[in-house]
Motif scaffolding. Structure first.
Motif, PDB file in Angstrom:
ATOM      1  N   TRP A  62       0.766  -1.119  -0.187  1.00  0.00           N
ATOM      2  CA  TRP A  62       0.033  -0.071   0.051  1.00  0.00           C
ATOM      3  C   TRP A  62       0.969   1.279   0.054  1.00  0.00           C
ATOM      4  CZ3 TRP A  62      -0.448   3.445   4.296  1.00  0.00           C
ATOM      5  CH2 TRP A  62       0.322   2.775   5.472  1.00  0.00           C
ATOM      6  N   ILE A  63       0.231   2.431  -0.250  1.00  0.00           N
ATOM      7  CA  ILE A  63       0.948   3.751  -0.330  1.00  0.00           C
ATOM      8  C   ILE A  63       0.382   4.672   0.623  1.00  0.00           C
ATOM      9  CG2 ILE A  63       1.481   5.455  -1.924  1.00  0.00           C
ATOM     10  CD1 ILE A  63       1.526   3.949  -4.326  1.00  0.00           C
ATOM     11  N   ASP A  64       1.168   5.374   1.308  1.00  0.00           N
ATOM     12  CA  ASP A  64       0.695   6.277   2.157  1.00  0.00           C
ATOM     13  C   ASP A  64       0.886   7.583   1.174  1.00  0.00           C
ATOM     14  OD1 ASP A  64       0.379   8.429   3.822  1.00  0.00           O
ATOM     15  OD2 ASP A  64       1.696   7.682   5.381  1.00  0.00           O
ATOM     16  N   LEU A  95       2.831  10.986   2.404  1.00  0.00           N
ATOM     17  CA  LEU A  95       4.025  11.041   1.990  1.00  0.00           C
ATOM     18  C   LEU A  95       4.686  11.114   0.478  1.00  0.00           C
ATOM     19  CD1 LEU A  95       5.351   8.777   4.670  1.00  0.00           C
ATOM     20  CD2 LEU A  95       5.204  10.978   4.834  1.00  0.00           C
ATOM     21  N   CYS A  96       3.675  10.739  -0.369  1.00  0.00           N
ATOM     22  CA  CYS A  96       3.903  10.548  -2.124  1.00  0.00           C
ATOM     23  C   CYS A  96       4.309  11.999  -2.567  1.00  0.00           C
ATOM     24  CB  CYS A  96       2.702  10.026  -2.552  1.00  0.00           C
ATOM     25  SG  CYS A  96       2.906   9.924  -4.418  1.00  0.00           S
ATOM     26  N   THR A  97       5.465  11.893  -3.053  1.00  0.00           N
ATOM     27  CA  THR A  97       6.110  13.219  -4.101  1.00  0.00           C
ATOM     28  C   THR A  97       5.502  13.302  -5.182  1.00  0.00           C
ATOM     29  OG1 THR A  97       7.841  12.003  -4.945  1.00  0.00           O
ATOM     30  CG2 THR A  97       7.966  13.040  -2.808  1.00  0.00           C
ATOM     31  N   GLY A  98       4.716  12.057  -5.852  1.00  0.00           N
ATOM     32  CA  GLY A  98       4.118  12.316  -7.247  1.00  0.00           C
ATOM     33  C   GLY A  98       4.952  12.245  -8.301  1.00  0.00           C
ATOM     34  N   ASP A  99       6.478  11.749  -7.827  1.00  0.00           N
ATOM     35  CA  ASP A  99       7.221  11.492  -9.162  1.00  0.00           C
ATOM     36  C   ASP A  99       7.051  10.508  -9.917  1.00  0.00           C
ATOM     37  OD1 ASP A  99       8.981   9.048  -8.172  1.00  0.00           O
ATOM     38  OD2 ASP A  99       8.540  10.244  -6.385  1.00  0.00           O
ATOM     39  N   GLY A 100       5.965   9.363  -9.545  1.00  0.00           N
ATOM     40  CA  GLY A 100       5.941   8.517 -10.699  1.00  0.00           C
ATOM     41  C   GLY A 100       6.890   7.477 -10.756  1.00  0.00           C
ATOM     42  N   LEU A 101       7.971   7.433 -10.047  1.00  0.00           N
ATOM     43  CA  LEU A 101       8.809   6.221 -10.064  1.00  0.00           C
ATOM     44  C   LEU A 101       8.218   4.792  -9.829  1.00  0.00           C
ATOM     45  CD1 LEU A 101      11.878   6.708 -10.641  1.00  0.00           C
ATOM     46  CD2 LEU A 101      12.298   6.406  -8.234  1.00  0.00           C
ATOM     47  N   CYS A 102       7.584   4.596  -8.824  1.00  0.00           N
ATOM     48  CA  CYS A 102       7.071   3.377  -8.765  1.00  0.00           C
ATOM     49  C   CYS A 102       5.960   2.845  -9.939  1.00  0.00           C
ATOM     50  CB  CYS A 102       5.996   3.182  -7.569  1.00  0.00           C
ATOM     51  SG  CYS A 102       4.713   4.660  -7.731  1.00  0.00           S
ATOM     52  N   GLU A 103       5.444   3.711 -10.668  1.00  0.00           N
ATOM     53  CA  GLU A 103       4.739   3.233 -11.655  1.00  0.00           C
ATOM     54  C   GLU A 103       5.845   2.807 -13.016  1.00  0.00           C
ATOM     55  OE1 GLU A 103       1.792   5.685 -13.518  1.00  0.00           O
ATOM     56  OE2 GLU A 103       1.115   4.284 -14.834  1.00  0.00           O
ATOM     57  N   LEU A 132      -1.774  11.722  -7.498  1.00  0.00           N
ATOM     58  CA  LEU A 132      -1.341  10.864  -6.367  1.00  0.00           C
ATOM     59  C   LEU A 132      -1.264   9.313  -7.167  1.00  0.00           C
ATOM     60  CD1 LEU A 132      -3.575  11.505  -3.343  1.00  0.00           C
ATOM     61  CD2 LEU A 132      -1.315  12.291  -3.604  1.00  0.00           C
ATOM     62  N   TRP A 133      -0.483   8.621  -6.131  1.00  0.00           N
ATOM     63  CA  TRP A 133      -0.062   7.206  -6.758  1.00  0.00           C
ATOM     64  C   TRP A 133      -0.843   6.118  -5.848  1.00  0.00           C
ATOM     65  CZ3 TRP A 133       1.930  10.658  -9.510  1.00  0.00           C
ATOM     66  CH2 TRP A 133       2.365  10.538 -10.995  1.00  0.00           C
ATOM     67  N   ILE A 134      -1.311   5.277  -6.441  1.00  0.00           N
ATOM     68  CA  ILE A 134      -1.861   4.173  -5.866  1.00  0.00           C
ATOM     69  C   ILE A 134      -1.543   2.811  -6.317  1.00  0.00           C
ATOM     70  CG2 ILE A 134      -3.975   5.512  -5.405  1.00  0.00           C
ATOM     71  CD1 ILE A 134      -5.229   3.768  -7.795  1.00  0.00           C
ATOM     72  N   GLU A 138      13.221   1.996  -4.143  1.00  0.00           N
ATOM     73  CA  GLU A 138      13.535   3.553  -4.779  1.00  0.00           C
ATOM     74  C   GLU A 138      12.676   4.678  -4.425  1.00  0.00           C
ATOM     75  OE1 GLU A 138      16.270   3.713  -6.671  1.00  0.00           O
ATOM     76  OE2 GLU A 138      16.690   1.541  -6.287  1.00  0.00           O
ATOM     77  N   CYS A 139      11.505   4.312  -3.704  1.00  0.00           N
ATOM     78  CA  CYS A 139      10.662   5.395  -3.753  1.00  0.00           C
ATOM     79  C   CYS A 139      11.016   6.543  -2.844  1.00  0.00           C
ATOM     80  CB  CYS A 139       9.270   4.793  -2.821  1.00  0.00           C
ATOM     81  SG  CYS A 139       8.092   6.177  -2.499  1.00  0.00           S
ATOM     82  N   PRO A 140      11.144   7.986  -3.470  1.00  0.00           N
ATOM     83  CA  PRO A 140      11.674   8.705  -2.936  1.00  0.00           C
ATOM     84  C   PRO A 140      11.047   9.325  -1.435  1.00  0.00           C
ATOM     85  CG  PRO A 140      11.269   9.366  -5.161  1.00  0.00           C
ATOM     86  CD  PRO A 140      10.635   7.967  -4.917  1.00  0.00           C
ATOM     87  N   GLY A 141       9.750   9.040  -1.485  1.00  0.00           N
ATOM     88  CA  GLY A 141       9.094   9.543  -0.283  1.00  0.00           C
ATOM     89  C   GLY A 141       8.810   8.586   0.791  1.00  0.00           C
ATOM     90  N   GLU A 142       9.715   7.201   0.418  1.00  0.00           N
ATOM     91  CA  GLU A 142       9.518   6.269   1.455  1.00  0.00           C
ATOM     92  C   GLU A 142       8.239   5.840   1.825  1.00  0.00           C
ATOM     93  OE1 GLU A 142      12.403   6.712   4.398  1.00  0.00           O
ATOM     94  OE2 GLU A 142      14.098   6.649   2.892  1.00  0.00           O
ATOM     95  N   CYS A 143       7.160   5.752   1.073  1.00  0.00           N
ATOM     96  CA  CYS A 143       5.790   5.600   1.425  1.00  0.00           C
ATOM     97  C   CYS A 143       5.276   4.778   0.735  1.00  0.00           C
ATOM     98  CB  CYS A 143       5.005   6.835   0.807  1.00  0.00           C
ATOM     99  SG  CYS A 143       5.249   7.505  -0.825  1.00  0.00           S
ATOM    100  N   ILE A 144       5.998   3.542   0.420  1.00  0.00           N
ATOM    101  CA  ILE A 144       5.306   2.186  -0.369  1.00  0.00           C
ATOM    102  C   ILE A 144       5.692   1.159   0.897  1.00  0.00           C
ATOM    103  CG2 ILE A 144       5.591   0.474  -1.913  1.00  0.00           C
ATOM    104  CD1 ILE A 144       6.493   2.555  -3.896  1.00  0.00           C
ATOM    105  N   PHE A 145       4.709   0.721   1.397  1.00  0.00           N
ATOM    106  CA  PHE A 145       4.697  -0.138   2.452  1.00  0.00           C
ATOM    107  C   PHE A 145       4.348  -1.560   2.031  1.00  0.00           C
ATOM    108  CE2 PHE A 145       4.116   4.073   4.202  1.00  0.00           C
ATOM    109  CZ  PHE A 145       4.995   4.176   5.145  1.00  0.00           C
TER     110      PHE A 145
HETATM  111  S1  SF4 Z   1       7.694   6.307  -6.119  1.00  0.00           S
HETATM  112 FE1  SF4 Z   1       6.906   6.801  -3.961  1.00  0.00          FE
HETATM  113  S2  SF4 Z   1       6.800   9.027  -3.972  1.00  0.00           S
HETATM  114 FE2  SF4 Z   1       7.214   8.204  -5.983  1.00  0.00          FE
HETATM  115  S3  SF4 Z   1       4.869   8.387  -7.044  1.00  0.00           S
HETATM  116 FE3  SF4 Z   1       5.320   6.289  -6.447  1.00  0.00          FE
HETATM  117  S4  SF4 Z   1       4.527   5.958  -4.161  1.00  0.00           S
HETATM  118 FE4  SF4 Z   1       4.789   8.298  -4.767  1.00  0.00          FE
END
Ligand code: SF4
Length: 90
Positions: free
Chosen positions: A4-6, A9-17, A31-33, A80-87
């Motif tokens: 899940w994503i908090d 804290l998400c910076t919206g950079d889209g790296l996860c996708e 926001l990323w989900i 890699e998530c810059p927001g450290e918000c992927i749990f």
């Molecule tokens: S990598 Fe992390 S901070 Fe970046 S969009 Fe995905 S959840 Fe948000």
């Protein structure tokens, strides 16, 4: 494995996708989900009530099962998530 994503804290950079497009998805509001696609997760929980969109709910309530074979890329995305918000949870 579940993820899940908090969104707070998400910076919206889209790296996860970029790393794991089958697991994460950007929403129109920036926001990323985690994705909840029926083909991956069985019964789909629709985020906004629009059938067939494949979006899960937000935050911890958006806990989604990671599709088989996507575990490594999901872990990589979390690392890699810059927001450290992927749990990730077992
Ligand atoms: S990598 Fe992390 S901070 Fe970046 S969009 Fe995905 S959840 Fe948000």
């Amino acid at each position: 494995m579940k993820v899940w994503i908090d969104q707070d804290l998400c910076t919206g950079d889209g790296l996860c996708e970029e790393i794991a497009p089958d697991v994460f998805q950007g929403r129109d509001d920036g926001l990323w989900i985690v994705k909840e696609e029926a083909k991956h997760f069985g019964t789909t929980t629709i985020f906004d009530g629009a059938e067939g969109e494949g979006h899960g709910p937000e935050g911890a309530s958006g806990l989604a099962r990671v599709p088989e074979g996507m575990e490594d890329t999901t872990i990589e995305a979390a690392e890699e998530c810059p927001g450290e918000c992927i749990f990730i949870e077992p």
